[in-house]
Scaffold this motif. Structure first.
Motif, PDB file in Angstrom:
ATOM      1  N   PRO A 231       0.840  -1.204   0.000  1.00 26.97           N
ATOM      2  CA  PRO A 231       0.000   0.000   0.000  1.00 26.97           C
ATOM      3  C   PRO A 231       0.871   1.249   0.000  1.00 26.97           C
ATOM      4  O   PRO A 231       2.012   1.233   0.465  1.00 26.97           O
ATOM      5  N   ALA A 232       0.324   2.334  -0.536  1.00 25.97           N
ATOM      6  CA  ALA A 232       1.065   3.590  -0.616  1.00 25.97           C
ATOM      7  C   ALA A 232       0.086   4.751  -0.536  1.00 25.97           C
ATOM      8  O   ALA A 232      -1.113   4.595  -0.764  1.00 25.97           O
ATOM      9  N   ALA A 233       0.613   5.921  -0.214  1.00 25.75           N
ATOM     10  CA  ALA A 233      -0.189   7.141  -0.155  1.00 25.75           C
ATOM     11  C   ALA A 233       0.514   8.231  -0.934  1.00 25.75           C
ATOM     12  O   ALA A 233       1.744   8.220  -1.071  1.00 25.75           O
ATOM     13  N   SER A 234      -0.264   9.165  -1.456  1.00 29.43           N
ATOM     14  CA  SER A 234       0.344  10.241  -2.237  1.00 29.43           C
ATOM     15  C   SER A 234      -0.580  11.443  -2.274  1.00 29.43           C
ATOM     16  O   SER A 234      -1.784  11.338  -1.996  1.00 29.43           O
ATOM     17  N   ARG A 235       0.003  12.584  -2.635  1.00 30.57           N
ATOM     18  CA  ARG A 235      -0.819  13.747  -2.944  1.00 30.57           C
ATOM     19  C   ARG A 235      -1.460  13.534  -4.308  1.00 30.57           C
ATOM     20  O   ARG A 235      -0.913  12.848  -5.173  1.00 30.57           O
ATOM     21  N   VAL A 236      -2.613  14.146  -4.489  1.00 32.33           N
ATOM     22  CA  VAL A 236      -3.355  13.973  -5.740  1.00 32.33           C
ATOM     23  C   VAL A 236      -4.076  15.275  -6.052  1.00 32.33           C
ATOM     24  O   VAL A 236      -4.492  16.008  -5.143  1.00 32.33           O
ATOM     25  N   VAL A 237      -4.211  15.575  -7.333  1.00 35.87           N
ATOM     26  CA  VAL A 237      -4.901  16.779  -7.778  1.00 35.87           C
ATOM     27  C   VAL A 237      -5.923  16.404  -8.845  1.00 35.87           C
ATOM     28  O   VAL A 237      -5.635  15.615  -9.749  1.00 35.87           O
ATOM     29  N   LEU A 238      -7.121  16.969  -8.719  1.00 36.59           N
ATOM     30  CA  LEU A 238      -8.139  16.852  -9.761  1.00 36.59           C
ATOM     31  C   LEU A 238      -8.212  18.168 -10.522  1.00 36.59           C
ATOM     32  O   LEU A 238      -8.344  19.235  -9.912  1.00 36.59           O
ATOM     33  N   GLU A 239      -8.116  18.090 -11.840  1.00 33.76           N
ATOM     34  CA  GLU A 239      -8.234  19.265 -12.700  1.00 33.76           C
ATOM     35  C   GLU A 239      -9.535  19.164 -13.477  1.00 33.76           C
ATOM     36  O   GLU A 239      -9.731  18.240 -14.271  1.00 33.76           O
ATOM     37  N   ARG A 240     -10.434  20.106 -13.257  1.00 30.89           N
ATOM     38  CA  ARG A 240     -11.730  20.059 -13.930  1.00 30.89           C
ATOM     39  C   ARG A 240     -11.565  20.216 -15.438  1.00 30.89           C
ATOM     40  O   ARG A 240     -10.787  21.059 -15.898  1.00 30.89           O
ATOM     41  N   ILE A 241     -12.295  19.391 -16.185  1.00 31.81           N
ATOM     42  CA  ILE A 241     -12.269  19.445 -17.650  1.00 31.81           C
ATOM     43  C   ILE A 241     -13.503  20.196 -18.121  1.00 31.81           C
ATOM     44  O   ILE A 241     -14.618  19.931 -17.650  1.00 31.81           O
ATOM     45  N   ARG A 242     -13.308  21.108 -19.042  1.00 35.54           N
ATOM     46  CA  ARG A 242     -14.466  21.868 -19.538  1.00 35.54           C
ATOM     47  C   ARG A 242     -15.442  20.928 -20.241  1.00 35.54           C
ATOM     48  O   ARG A 242     -15.041  19.909 -20.827  1.00 35.54           O
TER      49      ARG A 242
END
Length: 288
Positions: A231-242
């Motif tokens: 198992p692992a953990a990380s930062r994550v970003v969601l970028e909204r798509i038009r």
């Protein structure tokens, strides 16, 4: 419940039976799925979900069909939840401990998913999801994520297209995740599972920081590296798509990239970097 109150139940007023939705979720917990209950009763699943969420009260005729299926009277199925549980446990001859663990968990999940969930309607749509690959390659994953509403629940779909080690970097393997989301304490919580190979359950949380023209959601996620089996953990970003972009075009942009790729914005790399300040005891999302 008096005869007059029973008649009022079918008139569409939720106040007459405020615990009916919770009671239905509890009773369905004794069956393989809510869909199975709907099939056996002969009722539309979407309509039944409106009953469990409390959005709509069934007519007296439909309510009697539902009560008959569970072996209850109409007055009983509309009782306060604790009273209903006590009656049903006695009639089913089940030990209270056996009933309470699984059914209460399903009950709680249903409530957090619908009754207690903060509205996420304005966050519905497609996103690119960015994070460093868990195979320790140092590459950045850009995958496709969707948040939508179905039958009163917020549901998610997530598709990764990653080069599999066995193909020597020549072919991309698709990993597809299904899950549900709930809004709580100004955060979006996502629980999802890999639906093709059933190899992984993942979790992510995104703090809600409303801003005009918001483009990014920042968060943390935990998952499993199928390459290393850890198992692992990380930062994550969601970028909204038009809107109005074909899904196939969105998927065509997904894959894994070297950090210096022109496909990736420098600011984005800082947001998903998993480096941590020495004095920080925990990893937290980076927010701009």
């Amino acid at each position: 419940m008096t005869t007059e109150q029973t008649a009022a139940v079918g008139s569409g007023t939720r106040e007459q039976a405020p615990d009916l939705g919770r009671n239905l979720i509890y009773l369905c917990g004794f069956y393989p799925s809510i869909s199975e209950v709907c099939r056996q009763i002969g009722i539309n699943r979407q309509q039944f979900n409106k009953y469990t969420s409390g959005a709509v009260m069934p007519s007296l005729f439909v309510l009697k069909r539902i009560a008959d299926f569970f072996g209850l009277e109409v007055e009983e199925i509309c009782l306060p939840h604790d009273n209903l549980r006590a009656i049903f446990q006695i009639r089913s001859n089940a030990a209270p401990a056996e009933v309470s663990v699984g059914s209460r968990l399903l009950d709680d999940i249903g409530m957090f998913s619908q009754e207690f969930s903060e509205p996420l309607d304005k966050y519905e749509g497609y996103y690119y999801r960015y994070y460093y690959a868990y195979d320790l390659s140092g590459r950045v994953v850009r995958s496709l994520f969707r948040l939508s509403k179905s039958d009163g629940f917020y549901v998610t779909r997530h598709i990764e297209r990653i080069f599999h080690p066995s193909s020597a970097g020549k072919h991309k393997t698709a990993f597809k995740y299904r899950g549900f989301a709930t809004g709580l304490s100004n955060c979006i919580f996502v629980l999802e599972f890999e639906s093709l190979m059933k190899s992984c359950i993942a979790h992510a949380v995104f703090p809600i920081v409303p801003r005009p023209g918001q483009r990014y959601l920042f968060g943390l996620q935990t998952s499993l590296s199928t390459t290393h089996g850890r198992p692992a953990a990380s930062r994550v970003v969601l970028e909204r798509i038009r809107p109005n972009i074909a899904v196939r075009k969105m998927l065509a942009r997904c894959g894994t990239f070297e950090p210096n790729s022109p496909e990736l914005e420098p600011d984005l790399l800082q947001l998903i970097s998993n480096e941590n300040l020495r004095e920080d005891a925990v990893v937290m999302p980076r927010i701009i």
